[in-house]
Design a protein around this motif. Sequence first.
Motif, PDB file in Angstrom:
ATOM      1  N   UNK A   1       0.822  -1.214   0.000  1.00  0.00           N
ATOM      2  CA  UNK A   1       0.000   0.000   0.000  1.00  0.00           C
ATOM      3  C   UNK A   1       0.854   1.262   0.000  1.00  0.00           C
ATOM      4  N   UNK A   2       2.141   1.085   0.295  1.00  0.00           N
ATOM      5  CA  UNK A   2       3.058   2.217   0.266  1.00  0.00           C
ATOM      6  C   UNK A   2       3.036   2.902  -1.107  1.00  0.00           C
TER       7      UNK A   2
ATOM      8  N   UNK B   1      10.520   4.990  -4.776  1.00  0.00           N
ATOM      9  CA  UNK B   1      10.366   3.658  -4.207  1.00  0.00           C
ATOM     10  C   UNK B   1      10.814   2.599  -5.206  1.00  0.00           C
ATOM     11  N   UNK B   2      11.462   1.554  -4.699  1.00  0.00           N
ATOM     12  CA  UNK B   2      11.889   0.441  -5.550  1.00  0.00           C
ATOM     13  C   UNK B   2      10.734  -0.530  -5.745  1.00  0.00           C
ATOM     14  N   UNK B   3      10.934  -1.513  -6.615  1.00  0.00           N
ATOM     15  CA  UNK B   3       9.922  -2.552  -6.829  1.00  0.00           C
ATOM     16  C   UNK B   3       9.673  -3.356  -5.565  1.00  0.00           C
ATOM     17  N   UNK B   4      10.643  -3.365  -4.661  1.00  0.00           N
ATOM     18  CA  UNK B   4      10.490  -4.087  -3.396  1.00  0.00           C
ATOM     19  C   UNK B   4       9.940  -3.220  -2.283  1.00  0.00           C
TER      20      UNK B   4
ATOM     21  N   UNK C   1       6.074   6.769   5.175  1.00  0.00           N
ATOM     22  CA  UNK C   1       4.705   7.163   4.859  1.00  0.00           C
ATOM     23  C   UNK C   1       3.803   6.588   5.946  1.00  0.00           C
ATOM     24  N   UNK C   2       2.662   7.206   6.132  1.00  0.00           N
ATOM     25  CA  UNK C   2       1.742   6.733   7.171  1.00  0.00           C
ATOM     26  C   UNK C   2       0.356   7.280   6.909  1.00  0.00           C
ATOM     27  N   UNK C   3      -0.622   6.653   7.558  1.00  0.00           N
ATOM     28  CA  UNK C   3      -1.972   7.206   7.612  1.00  0.00           C
ATOM     29  C   UNK C   3      -2.240   7.577   9.063  1.00  0.00           C
TER      30      UNK C   3
END
Length: 216
Positions: free
Chosen positions: A153-154, A171-174, A184-186
């Motif tokens: 979800x990142x 961001x990487x594929x991993x 990141x956060x909600x």
Amino acid sequence: MDQITREAIRYLGYGRNAADDQTLMLIKDSFESLRSVVGSKSVCRIFDLQWKDDGTVIIGTMEVKSRSLGRNLRGCDRIVLFGATLGIGVDRLIARVSLTDMAKAVVLQACAAALLEEYCDQCQEKIAEEMRTEGRYLRPRFSPGYGDFSISCQKDVMQMLDCAKTIGITMTDGFMMSPSKSVTAVIGAALTDTKCHTHGCECCEKKDCQYRRDTL
């Protein structure tokens, strides 16, 4: 001993054990080095929070089915998507030091994690002040990867925040972020104050983690 030093010690995995004087000096020097290169940035967006009958959380264009996230957001009607970074200078410093002094590089990693946590807390308090003007109260930050809130979800969170353009996070594929000291956060917002902690450890289900705050 101040709070951020205690946080660095926690990230170093000391648990209930006291850090020796040499380590404390190395921590102090590491914070001084890091503060000279930190380029902190953050971004947030606020959405109305919607729910499906099966407990799926709807945040803008993202749909998430997660029991742990659902518990964290119970009673909330709005949600903040949040991203923050210490900047690429921290990664460059750690990479440079690791070539000649691996022990200090490890301490730099721990101190950088503590600095990021402190910065996120400061950002969240500012958001909380704005939300209080609406009569709303914030829940703890909850990041992809906590509990059963999938790390995948990142990608959605970063896209909705346009992190690459706004604060320079990619961001990487991993699902690894660059710069590495980024998050990141909600953050849920409710009309009732539940006296929740700001920090994430208290709502993480991994009770045996050596880095938990409540082991100190």
